[in-house]
Scaffold this active site. Structure first.
Site, PDB file in Angstrom:
ATOM      1  N   LYS A   7       5.147   2.527   8.294  1.00  0.00           N
ATOM      2  CA  LYS A   7       4.010   3.394   8.637  1.00  0.00           C
ATOM      3  C   LYS A   7       2.783   2.525   8.932  1.00  0.00           C
ATOM      4  O   LYS A   7       2.107   2.702   9.935  1.00  0.00           O
ATOM      5  CB  LYS A   7       3.740   4.325   7.449  1.00  0.00           C
ATOM      6  CG  LYS A   7       2.781   5.431   7.722  1.00  0.00           C
ATOM      7  CD  LYS A   7       2.548   6.265   6.464  1.00  0.00           C
ATOM      8  CE  LYS A   7       3.839   6.908   5.950  1.00  0.00           C
ATOM      9  NZ  LYS A   7       3.597   7.775   4.782  1.00  0.00           N
ATOM     10  N   SER A  34      -7.129   5.695   4.040  1.00  0.00           N
ATOM     11  CA  SER A  34      -7.094   4.888   2.816  1.00  0.00           C
ATOM     12  C   SER A  34      -7.547   3.461   3.133  1.00  0.00           C
ATOM     13  O   SER A  34      -8.282   2.838   2.363  1.00  0.00           O
ATOM     14  CB  SER A  34      -5.671   4.826   2.251  1.00  0.00           C
ATOM     15  OG  SER A  34      -5.419   5.915   1.410  1.00  0.00           O
ATOM     16  N   ASN A  55      -1.739  19.730   0.013  1.00  0.00           N
ATOM     17  CA  ASN A  55      -2.940  19.132   0.610  1.00  0.00           C
ATOM     18  C   ASN A  55      -2.799  19.012   2.131  1.00  0.00           C
ATOM     19  O   ASN A  55      -3.597  19.558   2.889  1.00  0.00           O
ATOM     20  CB  ASN A  55      -3.225  17.770  -0.036  1.00  0.00           C
ATOM     21  CG  ASN A  55      -4.356  17.046   0.690  1.00  0.00           C
ATOM     22  OD1 ASN A  55      -5.343  17.660   1.065  1.00  0.00           O
ATOM     23  ND2 ASN A  55      -4.192  15.759   0.919  1.00  0.00           N
ATOM     24  N   LYS A  62       5.216   1.951  -3.141  1.00  0.00           N
ATOM     25  CA  LYS A  62       5.199   3.364  -3.552  1.00  0.00           C
ATOM     26  C   LYS A  62       5.446   3.466  -5.037  1.00  0.00           C
ATOM     27  O   LYS A  62       6.124   2.604  -5.619  1.00  0.00           O
ATOM     28  CB  LYS A  62       6.304   4.131  -2.822  1.00  0.00           C
ATOM     29  CG  LYS A  62       6.099   5.633  -2.833  1.00  0.00           C
ATOM     30  CD  LYS A  62       5.101   6.021  -1.766  1.00  0.00           C
ATOM     31  CE  LYS A  62       4.967   7.492  -1.581  1.00  0.00           C
ATOM     32  NZ  LYS A  62       4.406   7.784  -0.248  1.00  0.00           N
ATOM     33  N   THR A  73      -4.614  13.065   6.266  1.00  0.00           N
ATOM     34  CA  THR A  73      -3.203  13.173   6.653  1.00  0.00           C
ATOM     35  C   THR A  73      -3.048  14.299   7.674  1.00  0.00           C
ATOM     36  O   THR A  73      -2.410  14.132   8.722  1.00  0.00           O
ATOM     37  CB  THR A  73      -2.316  13.437   5.416  1.00  0.00           C
ATOM     38  OG1 THR A  73      -2.592  12.412   4.450  1.00  0.00           O
ATOM     39  CG2 THR A  73      -0.847  13.430   5.772  1.00  0.00           C
ATOM     40  N   LYS A  99       0.849  -1.192   0.000  1.00  0.00           N
ATOM     41  CA  LYS A  99       0.000   0.000   0.000  1.00  0.00           C
ATOM     42  C   LYS A  99       0.877   1.231   0.000  1.00  0.00           C
ATOM     43  O   LYS A  99       1.865   1.302   0.743  1.00  0.00           O
ATOM     44  CB  LYS A  99      -0.869  -0.005   1.289  1.00  0.00           C
ATOM     45  CG  LYS A  99      -1.817   1.160   1.404  1.00  0.00           C
ATOM     46  CD  LYS A  99      -3.133   0.865   0.739  1.00  0.00           C
ATOM     47  CE  LYS A  99      -4.000   2.100   0.569  1.00  0.00           C
ATOM     48  NZ  LYS A  99      -3.611   2.927  -0.613  1.00  0.00           N
TER      49      LYS A  99
HETATM   50  N1  GLU Z   1       0.946   8.990   0.078  1.00  0.00           N
HETATM   51  C1  GLU Z   1       0.470   8.891   1.418  1.00  0.00           C
HETATM   52  C2  GLU Z   1       1.590   8.493   2.350  1.00  0.00           C
HETATM   53  O1  GLU Z   1       2.753   8.713   2.060  1.00  0.00           O
HETATM   54  C3  GLU Z   1      -0.770   8.015   1.523  1.00  0.00           C
HETATM   55  C4  GLU Z   1      -0.571   6.585   1.136  1.00  0.00           C
HETATM   56  C5  GLU Z   1      -1.874   5.790   1.086  1.00  0.00           C
HETATM   57  O2  GLU Z   1      -2.909   6.321   1.433  1.00  0.00           O
HETATM   58  O3  GLU Z   1      -1.801   4.639   0.674  1.00  0.00           O
HETATM   59  O4  GLU Z   1       1.363   8.021   3.436  1.00  0.00           O
END
Ligand code: GLU
Length: 415
Positions: free
Chosen positions: A94, A349, A221, A106, A190, A70
């Site tokens: 994370k 998410s 954002n 990613k 976030t 993810k």
């Molecule tokens: N891009 C965001 C992060 O770095 C969200 C990733 C997601 O929601 O999967 O955490």
């Protein structure tokens, strides 16, 4: 010797640091030091002027011991393979630190969205998804927005994947518009998650948020939404910045007007009634709370000693180098690390994905209630771990996360 700013090597260093406290099996450490898969694709895109350009995209998948990969997709001219690998690894940890049933992935496309039309962005989004379609999917790898990507881009990507599969696949992407399976609250998630952990850190420090001053690097954002939320708690947001520069008003910025100014001019600079300042100056302002919400390697060995904030809440991924983290810790600054401070995005998410799988949608209140429970719990666990081992919150967050992933690797018999 110059400081190492390679994000991939930085995350490897962070893993080794935390591993010391876990008595980690060296074989598990070796597994965690590398992504499982990195796919680079090139794809042709018809530009508005009739020419065709070939773009490069990357998708890195780090570890899926706990669940599918993810993590977001960024559109940026400076995207590199090592950066995407590091960002995928931070996603594993994370998800681990907040206890989500996911691993880390990613993506990135090397492009400059500021120079692209909507049509070009759509064709890039579709071309990239076509290139990586074989390795993503609702049970395999679920991308989301990141730097310079948004809900519209997620809609195109979800649509392209669905087209290739021949059926609607809402669960393949998160951060989508509400009408096509997005979750209420995902756009502010976030920032909201970051504010929840700032509340907890301020409590520990005895810092009253009412009247506390805030500087935010990166008025995108996460940064712009964090400004609104902190303002609601009584904080005074005195400075913000974006890629073109920063603005400062010691009395506090007028946030509604600033948001409109940014929407109209695509930048925060030249906001009436503010003084200009650079991104570097913003980091050194005498504020209570500093929120780096832009890119990697902003607080380094060079400027860390001049950071005056009591709390640094990392809404960005990787904004502080290991050497800078050490300096901040020695100076008594509380750094809420990225893998905790910005985990609200991936948490919602996850909620979005669960709603897609159930085809049953929740109210915004329900989403925020669940987010708050998760963030408070994760903060408490990381804080307790930092006390137990007498380490900074970053090392503690890595300890919590690595332990979860390592337990899954062990129990599955992968190592
Ligand atoms: N891009 C965001 C992060 O770095 C969200 C990733 C997601 O929601 O999967 O955490």
């Amino acid at each position: 010797m110059a400081e190492n700013l390679n994000p991939f090597e930085i995350v490897q260093q962070q893993i080794s640091e935390a591993a010391k406290y876990l008595n980690l099996d060296p074989a598990i450490e070796a597994v965690l030091r590398e992504p499982k898969r990195v796919l680079t694709v090139t794809f042709p895109v018809k530009m508005d002027d009739g020419t065709t350009r070939v773009f490069t995209g990357i998708r890195a998948q780090h570890n899926d011991a706990i669940g599918p990969y993810k993590g977001g997709i960024r559109f940026h001219p400076d995207v590199t393979v090592d950066e995407v690998k590091a960002l995928a690894m931070w996603m594993t940890f994370k998800c681990g630190v907040v206890g989500l049933p996911y691993g880390g992935g990613k993506g990135g496309v090397i492009c400059n969205p500021k120079e692209l039309s909507q049509g070009e962005l759509e064709r890039i989004s579709r071309g990239y998804i076509e290139g990586i379609a074989a390795i993503i999917g609702p049970d395999q790898d679920i991308p989301a927005p990141d730097v310079y990507t948004n809900a519209q881009i997620m809609a195109w990507m979800m649509d392209e994947y669905s087209r290739l599969q021949g059926t609607n696949q809402f669960g393949v992407m998160t951060g989508k518009p509400i009408i096509v399976g997005g979750s209420l609250g995902r756009d502010k998630a976030t920032a909201q998650g970051c504010v929840f952990v700032v509340i907890k850190a301020a409590e520990k420090l005895g810092l009253d948020l009412n009247g506390a001053t805030v500087a935010i690097q990166g008025y995108g954002n996460a940064g712009s939404q964090a400004a609104f939320l902190l303002d609601k708690l009584g904080c005074k947001v005195v400075a913000v910045s974006d890629s073109r520069g920063g603005i400062y008003n010691e009395e506090g910025l007028e946030l509604e007007a600033l948001y409109q100014h940014k929407t109209a001019t695509r930048s925060c600079i030249n906001f009436p009634g503010s003084q200009p300042l650079t991104n570097a100056e913003l980091l050194e302002l005498p504020v209570d709370i500093l929120i780096p919400a832009a890119l990697e390697n902003q607080i380094t060995a060079e400027n860390a000693a001049r950071v005056k904030a009591r709390i640094v809440a990392e809404a960005a991924n990787g904004p502080t180098t290991p050497e800078a983290s050490r300096i901040l810790y020695e100076n008594g600054t509380t750094v809420i690390p990225d893998i905790l401070a910005n985990a609200g995005g991936v948490t919602v998410s996850y909620f979005e994905w669960v709603q897609n799988l159930m085809n049953y949608y929740w109210s915004e209140e329900e989403v925020y209630e669940k987010l708050q429970v998760n963030m408070f719990k994760a903060f408490a666990q990381v804080y307790a771990t930092s006390q137990e081992h007498q380490v900074d919150l970053r090392t503690a967050a890595f300890i919590v996360a690595i332990k979860r992933v390592a337990d899954a690797i062990k129990i599955r018999g992968i190592v």
